[in-house]
Enzyme design. Structure first.
Site, PDB file in Angstrom:
ATOM      1  N   LYS A 279       0.857  -1.194   0.000  1.00  0.00           N
ATOM      2  CA  LYS A 279       0.000   0.000   0.000  1.00  0.00           C
ATOM      3  C   LYS A 279       0.889   1.238   0.000  1.00  0.00           C
ATOM      4  O   LYS A 279       1.719   1.414   0.871  1.00  0.00           O
ATOM      5  CB  LYS A 279      -0.896  -0.018   1.247  1.00  0.00           C
ATOM      6  CG  LYS A 279      -1.659   1.282   1.504  1.00  0.00           C
ATOM      7  CD  LYS A 279      -2.592   1.183   2.712  1.00  0.00           C
ATOM      8  CE  LYS A 279      -3.246   2.522   3.036  1.00  0.00           C
ATOM      9  NZ  LYS A 279      -4.101   2.483   4.241  1.00  0.00           N
ATOM     10  N   ASP A 284      -2.801  10.086   3.793  1.00  0.00           N
ATOM     11  CA  ASP A 284      -4.191   9.652   3.969  1.00  0.00           C
ATOM     12  C   ASP A 284      -4.956  10.658   4.829  1.00  0.00           C
ATOM     13  O   ASP A 284      -4.864  10.636   6.056  1.00  0.00           O
ATOM     14  CB  ASP A 284      -4.209   8.269   4.631  1.00  0.00           C
ATOM     15  CG  ASP A 284      -5.627   7.714   4.792  1.00  0.00           C
ATOM     16  OD1 ASP A 284      -6.573   8.315   4.220  1.00  0.00           O
ATOM     17  OD2 ASP A 284      -5.779   6.685   5.486  1.00  0.00           O
ATOM     18  N   LYS A 291     -10.510  12.474   8.242  1.00  0.00           N
ATOM     19  CA  LYS A 291     -10.023  12.079   9.565  1.00  0.00           C
ATOM     20  C   LYS A 291     -10.042  13.276  10.498  1.00  0.00           C
ATOM     21  O   LYS A 291      -9.917  14.407  10.046  1.00  0.00           O
ATOM     22  CB  LYS A 291      -8.562  11.609   9.460  1.00  0.00           C
ATOM     23  CG  LYS A 291      -8.371  10.247   8.848  1.00  0.00           C
ATOM     24  CD  LYS A 291      -6.889   9.874   8.864  1.00  0.00           C
ATOM     25  CE  LYS A 291      -6.653   8.522   8.238  1.00  0.00           C
ATOM     26  NZ  LYS A 291      -7.263   7.387   8.949  1.00  0.00           N
ATOM     27  N   ASP A 302       1.524   6.304   5.530  1.00  0.00           N
ATOM     28  CA  ASP A 302       0.594   5.344   4.933  1.00  0.00           C
ATOM     29  C   ASP A 302       1.137   4.693   3.655  1.00  0.00           C
ATOM     30  O   ASP A 302       0.451   3.925   2.993  1.00  0.00           O
ATOM     31  CB  ASP A 302      -0.752   6.037   4.671  1.00  0.00           C
ATOM     32  CG  ASP A 302      -1.930   5.110   4.906  1.00  0.00           C
ATOM     33  OD1 ASP A 302      -1.747   4.075   5.552  1.00  0.00           O
ATOM     34  OD2 ASP A 302      -3.038   5.450   4.437  1.00  0.00           O
ATOM     35  N   ASP A 361     -12.267   6.597   3.939  1.00  0.00           N
ATOM     36  CA  ASP A 361     -11.031   6.430   4.716  1.00  0.00           C
ATOM     37  C   ASP A 361     -10.549   4.970   4.708  1.00  0.00           C
ATOM     38  O   ASP A 361      -9.418   4.688   5.097  1.00  0.00           O
ATOM     39  CB  ASP A 361     -11.263   6.922   6.152  1.00  0.00           C
ATOM     40  CG  ASP A 361      -9.963   7.149   6.897  1.00  0.00           C
ATOM     41  OD1 ASP A 361      -8.896   7.145   6.234  1.00  0.00           O
ATOM     42  OD2 ASP A 361     -10.009   7.343   8.129  1.00  0.00           O
ATOM     43  N   GLU A 363      -9.460   3.322   2.327  1.00  0.00           N
ATOM     44  CA  GLU A 363      -9.018   3.423   0.931  1.00  0.00           C
ATOM     45  C   GLU A 363      -7.946   2.401   0.589  1.00  0.00           C
ATOM     46  O   GLU A 363      -7.794   2.007  -0.562  1.00  0.00           O
ATOM     47  CB  GLU A 363      -8.485   4.843   0.662  1.00  0.00           C
ATOM     48  CG  GLU A 363      -7.014   5.119   1.057  1.00  0.00           C
ATOM     49  CD  GLU A 363      -6.757   4.997   2.546  1.00  0.00           C
ATOM     50  OE1 GLU A 363      -7.737   5.040   3.329  1.00  0.00           O
ATOM     51  OE2 GLU A 363      -5.579   4.843   2.959  1.00  0.00           O
ATOM     52  N   ARG A 365      -7.591  -0.796   1.215  1.00  0.00           N
ATOM     53  CA  ARG A 365      -8.094  -2.066   0.661  1.00  0.00           C
ATOM     54  C   ARG A 365      -8.603  -1.892  -0.771  1.00  0.00           C
ATOM     55  O   ARG A 365      -8.576  -2.824  -1.562  1.00  0.00           O
ATOM     56  CB  ARG A 365      -9.164  -2.649   1.598  1.00  0.00           C
ATOM     57  CG  ARG A 365     -10.380  -1.796   1.745  1.00  0.00           C
ATOM     58  CD  ARG A 365     -11.196  -2.147   2.986  1.00  0.00           C
ATOM     59  NE  ARG A 365     -10.557  -1.684   4.229  1.00  0.00           N
ATOM     60  CZ  ARG A 365     -11.039  -1.903   5.449  1.00  0.00           C
ATOM     61  NH1 ARG A 365     -12.166  -2.583   5.607  1.00  0.00           N
ATOM     62  NH2 ARG A 365     -10.416  -1.447   6.517  1.00  0.00           N
TER      63      ARG A 365
HETATM   64  N1  BES Z   1      -4.257   4.484   6.973  1.00  0.00           N
HETATM   65  C1  BES Z   1      -5.333   4.149   7.803  1.00  0.00           C
HETATM   66  C2  BES Z   1      -4.957   3.169   8.914  1.00  0.00           C
HETATM   67  C3  BES Z   1      -3.935   3.609   9.915  1.00  0.00           C
HETATM   68  C4  BES Z   1      -4.321   4.055  11.164  1.00  0.00           C
HETATM   69  C5  BES Z   1      -2.596   3.514   9.643  1.00  0.00           C
HETATM   70  C6  BES Z   1      -3.356   4.422  12.083  1.00  0.00           C
HETATM   71  C7  BES Z   1      -1.636   3.879  10.557  1.00  0.00           C
HETATM   72  C8  BES Z   1      -2.018   4.322  11.790  1.00  0.00           C
HETATM   73  C9  BES Z   1      -6.466   3.524   6.994  1.00  0.00           C
HETATM   74  O1  BES Z   1      -6.557   3.934   5.684  1.00  0.00           O
HETATM   75  C10 BES Z   1      -7.735   3.910   7.667  1.00  0.00           C
HETATM   76  O2  BES Z   1      -7.993   5.057   7.769  1.00  0.00           O
HETATM   77  N2  BES Z   1      -8.471   2.917   8.135  1.00  0.00           N
HETATM   78  C11 BES Z   1      -9.682   3.169   8.811  1.00  0.00           C
HETATM   79  C12 BES Z   1     -10.649   2.097   8.411  1.00  0.00           C
HETATM   80  C13 BES Z   1     -12.049   2.359   8.868  1.00  0.00           C
HETATM   81  C14 BES Z   1     -12.653   3.510   8.125  1.00  0.00           C
HETATM   82  C15 BES Z   1     -12.841   1.090   8.652  1.00  0.00           C
HETATM   83  C16 BES Z   1      -9.409   3.128  10.307  1.00  0.00           C
HETATM   84  O3  BES Z   1      -8.599   2.323  10.734  1.00  0.00           O
HETATM   85  O4  BES Z   1     -10.005   3.918  11.026  1.00  0.00           O
HETATM   86 ZN    ZN Z   2      -4.778   4.597   4.794  1.00  0.00          ZN
HETATM   87 ZN    ZN Z   3      -7.711   5.734   5.478  1.00  0.00          ZN
END
Ligand code: BES
Ligand code: ZN
Ligand code: ZN
Length: 511
Positions: A279, A284, A291, A302, A361, A363, A365
């Site tokens: 990835k 992000d 966020k 990210d 968010d 994104e 996957r």
């Molecule tokens: N890049 C984030 C995940 C992340 C969180 C990486 C903290 C490093 C540190 C990912 O894209 C994301 O935002 N995931 C969301 C998923 C949710 C919307 C189901 C998350 O973890 O909140």
């Molecule tokens: Zn992300």
């Molecule tokens: Zn994200």
């Protein structure tokens, strides 16, 4: 820093800092026990007229892991100072204890700007470790502990830091028979550490200075420098004609173009083909599902999955494992804008499956869906994807442990062994088919998040599983361990950690 090994006696070598060790509970450095490390501390003790033995008692030195004692020799031996490092209990001692001890040595050396450290080879004697592996670990620990990201500091500060930096780390070896092994270990350690440090640099770069085009250029540079590595880049136009709607969909909100990058390393006689998928979201924001601003600055990390693949490829020409490796990176930014994906939108992924975007968010996957499909088309025996995929994985396992999910126990075991050997922690999470329903959509084939907040890391894994077919596959959610808000250990300082590179290199070496 120059790291080398030679034959010699610790008590005869000039150094700013001489590093010896003791296991927990040892009251007197052993004299007669077999094992050169123990003997080595003992002979320094004798050269100092028993000073170490006396200090153990007077300073109540227990030899616990991480415990240290440092003293001036006042000319009794050529080394100016001696550092005794506690190795902890002999039964718990392993290669990571060696890395930790190396890290401590570097930290202590930095405290008084030592230029030359001479070290014992921890654990190759009493500790029972193989000298090559022990030397590799010592070398890794020393190089990884000395890392600092100073690129954006002013020149004066950078010069100062350089002056104070350790210049020479010398491993002294009494036994002629093992010297070649120790030298080999140092070479391996340098390869592993250098690749890890490259990833730290990339992860520490801010998104203002590191966008998808930089990942692309890094990959092209690797290929230019090494004829064993080839690279193919798919730009937005090509991605469109291929039908990579997942990656293009996430990229829509950004001014920066997306890329799919395909690296390839194929040594002669390789029987196994492995695909690494990363990835590469260079920032992000969450997109329209924005966020919160607290800690959003950390989202420059990210792209760590993509960075890890570049790190691994940078080492392959030197390591030369007998395995064919494909590296597939999907990279773009996740930004909100008038053109960005909106919740409820549907994208057509490269696989042909449609994805309903419930949360922009989630994104990672969505872009990985296309990257995994592309990787699968290379017919690999195994796919390993690396992604900073979910905050939920951090909640489940904390910041130092990656979540591992997959469909093949044999590869899982192999990866777990490799990670243990290099001191990187991974923990398997299940992919229960009872939860699979959570990623099915009413109006598209899939949706990117389920209606519940439960099992967030697993739901990410279950979504990705839809794109690997029957190919043996492991998903590593590295959201936690790729970035250290505070130092993780003596050799993992604050910032990007380079987590995953050494596990993968070790894993590849096994073929
Ligand atoms: N890049 C984030 C995940 C992340 C969180 C990486 C903290 C490093 C540190 C990912 O894209 C994301 O935002 N995931 C969301 C998923 C949710 C919307 C189901 C998350 O973890 O909140
Ligand atoms: Zn992300
Ligand atoms: Zn994200």
């Amino acid at each position: 820093m120059k790291i080398s090994a030679k034959l010699g006696l610790l008590e005869k070598e000039k150094a700013d800092l001489l590093v010896v060790n003791l296991f927990e509970g040892v009251k007197k450095p052993p004299r007669l026990r077999s094992g050169q490390a123990a003997e080595a501390t003992g002979s320094v003790d004798r050269a100092l007229g028993g000073l170490i033995s006396k200090l153990i008692l007077s300073e109540n030195f227990q030899g616990e892991e991480g415990e240290t004692l440092i003293f001036h020799t006042h000319g009794q031996i050529p080394a100016q100072k001696v550092l005794i490092v506690g190795l902890g209990k002999e039964k718990d001692f392993n290669l990571d204890s060696v890395r930790q001890a190396a890290g401590i040595s570097l930290q202590k050396a930095a405290e008084f700007s030592a230029q030359k450290v001479v070290s014992i080879l921890h654990g190759a004697g009493v500790g029972g470790l193989n000298p090559q592996e022990s030397a590799q670990a010592l070398c890794e620990g020393a190089l990884l502990a000395s890392y600092r990201f100073l690129k954006y500091k002013n020149q004066k500060e950078r010069k100062e830091a350089f002056k104070k930096q350790l210049k020479e780390f010398l491993i002294l070896q009494k036994d002629k028979a093992d010297l070649a092994k120790v030298k080999k270990g140092i070479l391996q350690g340098q390869i592993f550490a250098k690749a890890t440090l490259l990833v730290r640099d990339l992860v520490n770069e801010p998104s203002s200075h590191y966008t998808p085009v930089h990942l692309k250029k890094e990959a092209q540079t690797l290929s230019k420098k090494n004829h064993q590595i080839s690279v193919k880049v798919f730009d937005q136009r090509k991605l469109k004609s291929m039908g990579a709607g997942g990656l293009l969909g996430v990229a829509k909100g950004s001014e920066e173009p997306a890329y799919l990058i395909h690296l390839h390393y194929k040594p002669q006689g390789a029987k196994t083909k492995i695909a690494l998928v990363g990835k590469g979201i260079t920032f992000d924001t969450g997109g329209i599902s924005l966020k919160p601003s607290e800690k959003m600055e950390q989202m420059k990390i990210d792209m760590a999955g993509a960075g890890t693949i570049l790190g691994v490829f940078s080492a392959l020409p030197k390591l030369r494992p007998k395995v064919e490796v494909h590296g597939v990176i999907a990279t773009c930014e996740n930004m909100p804008s008038g053109r960005a994906l909106k919740p409820g939108d549907i994208v057509h992924s490269l696989s042909g499956k449609t994805i309903e975007i419930f949360n922009t968010d989630a994104e990672g996957r969505v872009i990985l869906a296309d990257a995994l499909t592309y990787a699968q088309k290379q017919n690999p025996n195994f796919i390993l994807d690396l992604a900073t995929l979910t905050g939920a994985c951090l909640v489940a396992l904390g910041e130092q442990i990656a979540g591992a999910m997959g469909n093949n126990p044999e590869f899982m075991k192999k990866l777990q062994v490799a990670s243990k050997e290099v001191g990187e922690k991974i923990w398997e999470l299940p992919l229960p088919k009872e939860y699979q329903e959570g990623v099915k959509s009413d109006i598209a084939d899939l949706k990117n998040i389920p209606p519940t907040r439960f099992a967030g890391a697993i739901m990410g894994g279950l979504f990705l599983q839809e794109f690997v077919g029957k190919t043996p596959w492991i998903h590593l959610d590295i959201a936690g361990p790729v970035f250290a808000e505070k130092p993780f250990s003596t050799y993992i300082p604050q910032g990007g950690t380079g987590f995953g590179v050494r596990t993968i290199l070790r894993f590849l070496e096994k073929f």
